[in-house]
Design an enzyme around this catalytic site. Structure first.
Site, PDB file in Angstrom:
ATOM      1  N   LYS A   1       0.873  -1.183   0.000  1.00  0.00           N
ATOM      2  CA  LYS A   1       0.000   0.000   0.000  1.00  0.00           C
ATOM      3  C   LYS A   1       0.904   1.225   0.000  1.00  0.00           C
ATOM      4  O   LYS A   1       2.028   1.180   0.493  1.00  0.00           O
ATOM      5  CB  LYS A   1      -0.843   0.027   1.272  1.00  0.00           C
ATOM      6  CG  LYS A   1      -1.843  -1.092   1.413  1.00  0.00           C
ATOM      7  CD  LYS A   1      -3.264  -0.560   1.170  1.00  0.00           C
ATOM      8  CE  LYS A   1      -4.301  -1.653   1.303  1.00  0.00           C
ATOM      9  NZ  LYS A   1      -4.473  -2.080   2.694  1.00  0.00           N
TER      10      LYS A   1
ATOM     11  N   HIS B   1       1.577   8.350   7.423  1.00  0.00           N
ATOM     12  CA  HIS B   1       2.780   7.601   7.791  1.00  0.00           C
ATOM     13  C   HIS B   1       3.980   8.532   7.953  1.00  0.00           C
ATOM     14  O   HIS B   1       4.888   8.253   8.734  1.00  0.00           O
ATOM     15  CB  HIS B   1       3.074   6.520   6.753  1.00  0.00           C
ATOM     16  CG  HIS B   1       2.088   5.389   6.776  1.00  0.00           C
ATOM     17  ND1 HIS B   1       1.396   4.991   5.667  1.00  0.00           N
ATOM     18  CD2 HIS B   1       1.653   4.612   7.796  1.00  0.00           C
ATOM     19  CE1 HIS B   1       0.587   3.987   5.997  1.00  0.00           C
ATOM     20  NE2 HIS B   1       0.719   3.747   7.279  1.00  0.00           N
TER      21      HIS B   1
ATOM     22  N   HIS C   1       1.641   6.924   2.990  1.00  0.00           N
ATOM     23  CA  HIS C   1       0.903   8.171   2.806  1.00  0.00           C
ATOM     24  C   HIS C   1       1.290   9.231   3.827  1.00  0.00           C
ATOM     25  O   HIS C   1       2.158   9.009   4.680  1.00  0.00           O
ATOM     26  CB  HIS C   1      -0.603   7.913   2.776  1.00  0.00           C
ATOM     27  CG  HIS C   1      -1.132   7.253   4.008  1.00  0.00           C
ATOM     28  ND1 HIS C   1      -1.230   7.928   5.200  1.00  0.00           N
ATOM     29  CD2 HIS C   1      -1.568   5.993   4.232  1.00  0.00           C
ATOM     30  CE1 HIS C   1      -1.722   7.106   6.110  1.00  0.00           C
ATOM     31  NE2 HIS C   1      -1.928   5.920   5.548  1.00  0.00           N
TER      32      HIS C   1
HETATM   33  N1  ARG Z   1       0.245  -0.548   9.883  1.00  0.00           N
HETATM   34  C1  ARG Z   1      -0.677   0.272  10.604  1.00  0.00           C
HETATM   35  C2  ARG Z   1      -1.273   1.354   9.704  1.00  0.00           C
HETATM   36  O1  ARG Z   1      -0.672   1.707   8.722  1.00  0.00           O
HETATM   37  C3  ARG Z   1      -0.064   0.936  11.784  1.00  0.00           C
HETATM   38  C4  ARG Z   1       0.550   0.009  12.796  1.00  0.00           C
HETATM   39  C5  ARG Z   1       0.602   0.628  14.137  1.00  0.00           C
HETATM   40  N2  ARG Z   1       1.309  -0.136  15.111  1.00  0.00           N
HETATM   41  C6  ARG Z   1       0.830  -1.142  15.834  1.00  0.00           C
HETATM   42  N3  ARG Z   1       1.608  -1.697  16.723  1.00  0.00           N
HETATM   43  N4  ARG Z   1      -0.394  -1.565  15.670  1.00  0.00           N
HETATM   44  O2  ARG Z   1      -2.336   1.866  10.014  1.00  0.00           O
END
Ligand code: ARG
Length: 563
Positions: A124, A130, A127
């Protein structure tokens, strides 16, 4: 020199109060003619059975005023005037001696802190949200390390879940290999979106997706190879971004890493008797805490996002023995983290309270052009390259002769974006506005960078200066205010740690730039007959540059020498 402490110590010699209480009472007066520190005597009236005005004037007579220019009483206040000459000299000499470590300490005492940030999803786009977590996490890492904490940076990649079964199915049906090699994430996104469109017309596709995810979980070699390839291609693109930003990690253990570690955690919850069955799924009930149940296993037995987070937290505790585990993740995931932390607590883990979710706001765009890109996501690479291009335009206009223009535009342009992210308290939403964030005026990255470069150019003109400086001559209001601001660097950093809030440091750097510009608008450095004054001013400019550079470093921005 910690003058506040000195003030408190001097007062303590005459009062039955502990030093912390005195320090808390000490105020910074609203006007410079009222001194640098003030001690209000109201609170003492009752115990001393005297009027506050009286207490202040008596204390004034008794107190040892060494290190202070004077100590005055003004009504119920005792006002302390720091001996400016000594203060200025000590501060500037300390900065120039400590250089890039000025502001640092060992306060963290080597305590282990885990900082999880960035954590984009494989296949993905990376963005703008992030980039927010990346900027905050990277800065927190630098700030904490600077003050002596032992930090581990983790990128909790979103690299596992049922969506990868769908992606494998989509790949087998529609991939364009050439496009995949050229622009992997765009192609993966295209086939993933297509999968969803097609699945609406043809629901069997969903079964196919599930079947492939099952294969993946069972270690089927073809499925695993494809998943690995998606992951590698995505990481290559993410790494381009991290390189641009100068961001790195100690661990890339994403969700998939916990695949073989989850059973033990599920068993633990079962053994502790907190796992219950609900519509075929296994959950931990949290209604007592006003939260929906935390699903640990879905009705088909599959693990989910929360299962992986529970497992990750335990793994991190076992591996890094953290005193704090920080999760820099958007505020829309607040409930998820509250649930996960509560489940850990219910499972009897004391350390659950050391896990903290550090939320941040939403990113919006003032420019329509950027807000309506396809798929509704603003691609980060576009954002960054646009910032660099626009900065280059500005440089071409303002300073066309500059060497390494591209290099400078890169640092200043990307710095402008990072600065925008870290400028306000993190829970506030951000509105990106090109004009505003690239402006050389106002509270922006380029403004600070420009101030730094300007100070550096002054130094190039006047040279190093000699050691024959008379710091007592830096007695103007602007000079003293600047030195005071420089001196408070560490205080800002410690406050940023207390709040886990990089914007405290960003604001601080702006304050330094403003104080410097006020100084430089009022005073010259070059054309001075008085060598001792000139040298002192040169040292002041050098110290300012050092502090701006250190401050920018802490928020992940590299200072440029010329612009
Ligand atoms: N991959 C997730 C996202 O892009 C964020 C992960 C956050 N960290 C966690 N330990 N859940 O929304």
């Amino acid at each position: 020199m910690d003058y506040k402490k000195l003030v408190a110590e001097r007062i303590k010699e005459h009062l039955e109060l502990d030093i912390e209480t005195i320090e808390k009472l000490i105020e910074i007066p609203p006007r410079p003619d009222m001194g640098d520190y003030a001690f209000p005597c109201f609170q003492l009236a009752k115990s001393l059975r005297k009027a506050p005005v009286m207490i202040a004037s008596e204390l004034k007579e008794q107190i040892n005023n060494e290190g202070f220019e004077k100590i005055d009483s003004l009504g119920p206040y005792l006002n302390f005037f720091v001996d400016k000459g000594t203060f200025v000299k000590n501060t500037i000499e300390k900065i120039l001696a400590e250089k890039e470590s000025f502001g640092s300490s060992t306060i963290g005492n080597g305590k282990n802190v885990v900082v999880e940030y960035s954590s984009p999803n494989i296949a993905k786009p990376f963005h703008v949200g992030h980039l927010f977590t990346t900027a905050i996490g990277h800065s927190l890492y630098r700030i904490l390390s600077f003050e002596g904490y032992n930090c581990t940076r983790i990128n909790h990649l979103g690299d596992w879940g049922t969506q990868f079964g769908k992606l494998i199915s989509a790949y087998k049906r529609w991939v364009d290999e050439e496009a995949l090699e050229k622009d992997a994430i765009a192609e993966l996104l295209r086939i993933y979106v297509k999968f969803h469109d097609e699945a609406e017309k043809n629901p069997e596709l969903e079964d196919e997706g599930r079947m492939y995810f099952k294969k993946l979980e069972d270690g089927d070699s073809e499925a695993v190879e494809l998943w690995k390839r998606f992951r590698e291609l995505s990481l290559k693109e993410f790494n381009n971004i991290y390189d641009l930003l100068g961001v790195d990690f100690d661990s890339w253990a994403g969700e998939s890493f916990y695949n073989d570690k989850m059973d033990a955690v599920v068993k633990e919850l079962e053994d502790k008797g907190i796992l219950t069955e609900s519509n075929g799924a296994k959950v931990v009930m949290l209604d007592e805490y006003n939260m929906p149940p935390c699903i640990v296993l879905k009705s088909d037995g599959a693990s989910i996002y929360a299962t992986r987070d529970l497992t990750a937290a335990k793994y991190r505790k076992d591996t890094y023995d953290f005193s704090k585990c920080i999760y820099v993740v958007g505020k829309d995931q607040a409930l998820h983290f509250n649930q996960v932390f509560k489940v850990l607590e219910l499972a009897g883990h004391e350390w659950a309270k050391e896990c903290v979710h550090i939320p941040f706001g939403i990113v919006k765009f003032a420019d329509k052009k950027l807000s309506t890109r396809k798929g509704d996501v603003v691609l980060l690479e576009e954002l960054l390259s646009e910032a660099v291009a626009k900065t280059l335009e500005i440089i071409n206009e303002k300073n066309p002769e500059l060497e390494n223009k591209e290099e400078v535009a890169k640092k200043v342009g990307i710095g402008a974006i990072v600065f925008t992210y870290l400028k306000n308290s993190r829970e506030r939403d951000i509105v990106f506005d090109w004009k505003e964030m690239l402006s050389f005026e106002g509270e922006t990255g380029p403004y600070v960078q420009y101030t730094y470069a300007r100070a550096k150019s002054i130094l190039r003109k006047v040279g190093e200066g000699s050691s024959e400086s008379d710091f007592s001559k830096l007695s103007s209001r602007e000079e003293f205010e600047l030195v005071k601001t420089l001196e408070s660097f560490q205080k800002s950093i410690l406050f940023a740690i207390e709040k886990l809030e990089p914007s405290v440091v960003t604001r601080y750097v702006v304050d330094v730039a403003k104080a410097f510009n006020k100084f430089y608008n009022a005073h010259t450095v070059a054309n001075l007959e008085d060598e001792a004054l000139k040298n002192a001013r040169i040292k002041l400019v050098q110290a300012t540059c050092q502090v701006i550079k250190n401050g920018l470093y802490l928020i992940g921005i590299e200072a440029v020498e010329k612009m």
